[in-house]
Design a protein around this motif. Structure first.
Motif, PDB file in Angstrom:
ATOM      1  N   LYS A   1      14.336   4.979   2.916  1.00 16.73           N
ATOM      2  CA  LYS A   1      14.788   4.351   4.153  1.00 16.73           C
ATOM      3  C   LYS A   1      15.124   5.452   5.151  1.00 16.73           C
ATOM      4  O   LYS A   1      16.205   6.042   5.106  1.00 16.73           O
TER       5      LYS A   1
ATOM      6  N   GLU B   1      11.955   1.154   6.080  1.00  9.12           N
ATOM      7  CA  GLU B   1      11.692   1.810   4.798  1.00  9.12           C
ATOM      8  C   GLU B   1      10.200   2.087   4.659  1.00  9.12           C
ATOM      9  O   GLU B   1       9.365   1.217   4.929  1.00  9.12           O
TER      10      GLU B   1
ATOM     11  N   ASP C   1      19.302   5.894   0.028  1.00 10.88           N
ATOM     12  CA  ASP C   1      18.069   5.479   0.697  1.00 10.88           C
ATOM     13  C   ASP C   1      16.812   5.739  -0.133  1.00 10.88           C
ATOM     14  O   ASP C   1      15.716   5.350   0.270  1.00 10.88           O
TER      15      ASP C   1
END
Length: 468
Positions: free
Chosen positions: A355, A361, A316
């Motif tokens: 994210k 995000e 992420d």
């Protein structure tokens, strides 16, 4: 079956009546005919059994009944015909993609707020490569040659440097001996830095300061495109921001970019440009409204640029960064003694994104651009620009009738802080929200409400990027 039966009966009759010496009674003849009929029935049963066995064998081999086999053959013939027609029409290995990017931008200093889509405004940080509608055609030939044509009316690279052309990219990539060694020809968008031109490839709406003010727009020329393991190398000769050189300008620029994928999650790249490009400083007007440097107007001057960028992307988390240095001879904004001076700049940009939920995000970006020497001056910006915040501040306009060397010789350093959110609506749509705070070392932003100049400005934007 009927033919076999008739043949046997004919033979039987021939045997029965063909020899006069063997006269037979009616009873004997009937016995022979009955025996012959029984034999014919046996042969018919045997033939039926053979056919059934063959059908079962075909079904066991192909997993289909005879009717299904016939239907499969018909489909195969039609498929081959479609493939032949597709190739004859030039549609084989043709890929068509595109996107549309309706954008809403509110700019405090400019006192503007509204949607942007296919607007014809000059390129600026609040009117850049967004609000686009793009159609992209890519085709690969059997030998590996690739064609690419990207159409982007009003907001593509062609609209910036080539008189409103709708061509964003028009190139062909030809393999030389193998697929990892290629010759790339045509109009190619710039590859400097970590940010891409197209909105679907960027996390924010606006671009960083280095992308907007220190990088070329596009190249027109020939490039060697080489891949060796984890290394990707591009190098060639090209016109910079120019589809055709004007009279008296003959020197192309050396352009290159090298990328290295260190591992699965990280890598770095660097790029450079060394050659000649258009010098906007020669367009400056004197007090009488004529060109101050008429003897040098239209002459390209030397440009040197070096840039280093890197990335780390895992799960992420995304981090990207960039350092840039550049110089253009005789392209500075301030020229006190009537002689053109050099423009130079250095800058950095870094971006961090995470994210926090699979579809959501958050992104932050920091930019800094040092540009104080000789009144400032950046690549393609050799004049005071109160919209983009470039130059000497307070709308200063230096001329022979109003000399002020101390003020005129000092350019403005710029910085920008940008925060954004994005939401993945579906596989083909991304919604973006952005807040941007721009600052400067001098009051260079024109407040259009009252005509004053400020050191800061704010921008709010949102967009929906829909791709196919």
């Amino acid at each position: 079956m009927k033919q076999h039966t008739l043949a046997l009966l004919t033979a039987a009759l021939a045997l029965a009546y063909g020899a006069p010496a063997r006269a037979q009674s009616n009873e004997e003849l009937l016995k022979e005919l009955r025996a012959l009929k029984d034999r014919v029935n046996q042969l018919e049963e045997k033939l039926k059994a053979t056919e059934a066995k063959a059908a079962k064998s075909a079904e066991a081999q192909w997993g289909m009944t005879p009717e299904q086999v016939r239907e499969f053959n018909r489909i195969a013939v039609k498929t081959e015909a479609l493939e032949d027609a597709q190739e004859a029409l030039g549609l084989k290995n043709l890929k068509i993609t595109g996107f549309i990017d309706p954008t809403f931008i509110a700019n405090k200093a400019q006192n503007t707020a509204g949607f942007q889509l296919l607007n014809k405004d000059a390129y600026a940080y609040d009117a850049g490569y967004f609000g686009m509608a793009v159609l992209d055609f890519q085709k690969e030939m059997d030998g590996g040659t690739r064609y690419k044509l990207t159409l982007a009316p009003d907001r593509g690279t062609g609209s910036v440097f080539n008189g409103g052309s709708i061509i964003h990219e028009a190139s062909v990539n030809i393999p030389l001996g193998d697929l990892q060694t290629r010759l790339w020809l045509g109009q190619i968008p710039d590859w400097t830095g970590y940010e891409m031109t197209a909105p679907p490839l960027n996390k924010l709406i606006t671009h960083n300061l280095l992308f907007d003010y220190t990088a070329p727009t596009a190249y027109t020329g020939a490039v060697a495109d080489i891949t060796r393991g984890k290394w990707m190398i591009k190098a060639g000769l090209a016109n910079v921001n120019n589809s055709r050189k004007s009279a008296g300008n003959k020197t192309p620029a050396l352009i290159y970019r090298v990328d290295y994928a260190k591992g699965e999650f990280q890598g770095f790249g660097f790029s450079g440009l060394h050659g000649k490009a258009y010098n906007y400083a020669t367009d400056a007007l004197d007090a009488a409204g004529g060109l101050r440097f008429a003897d040098q107007a239209g002459k390209d001057t030397r440009v040197d640029m070096l840039e280093l960028d890197a990335y780390f992307i895992r799960g992420d988390l995304t981090w990207q960064g960039q350092l840039s240095w550049g110089r253009q001879r005789q392209a500075a904004i301030f020229n006190e003694d009537g002689q053109l001076r050099d423009a130079s700049w250095t800058g950095l940009s870094t971006l961090l994104a995470y994210k926090f939920i699979p579809r959501w995000e958050a992104t932050g970006r920091l930019d800094y651009l040092r540009n104080h020497k000789n009144g400032g001056g950046l690549f393609g910006y050799s004049y005071d620009d109160s919209h983009n915040g470039i130059g000497r501040g307070n709308g200063f306009f230096w001329d022979d009738a109003n000399p002020d060397p101390e003020a005129a010789g000092k350019g403005t350093n710029r910085y920008a802080l940008t925060f954004g959110l994005s939401y993945l609506v579906n596989q083909n749509a991304i919604w973006k929200l952005e807040y941007r705070y721009d600052g400067a070392s001098q009051p260079v932003f024109l407040n259009t409400k009252d005509g004053t100049f400020t050191k800061t400005n704010q921008l709010l934007g949102t967009s929906m990027v829909l791709s196919f």
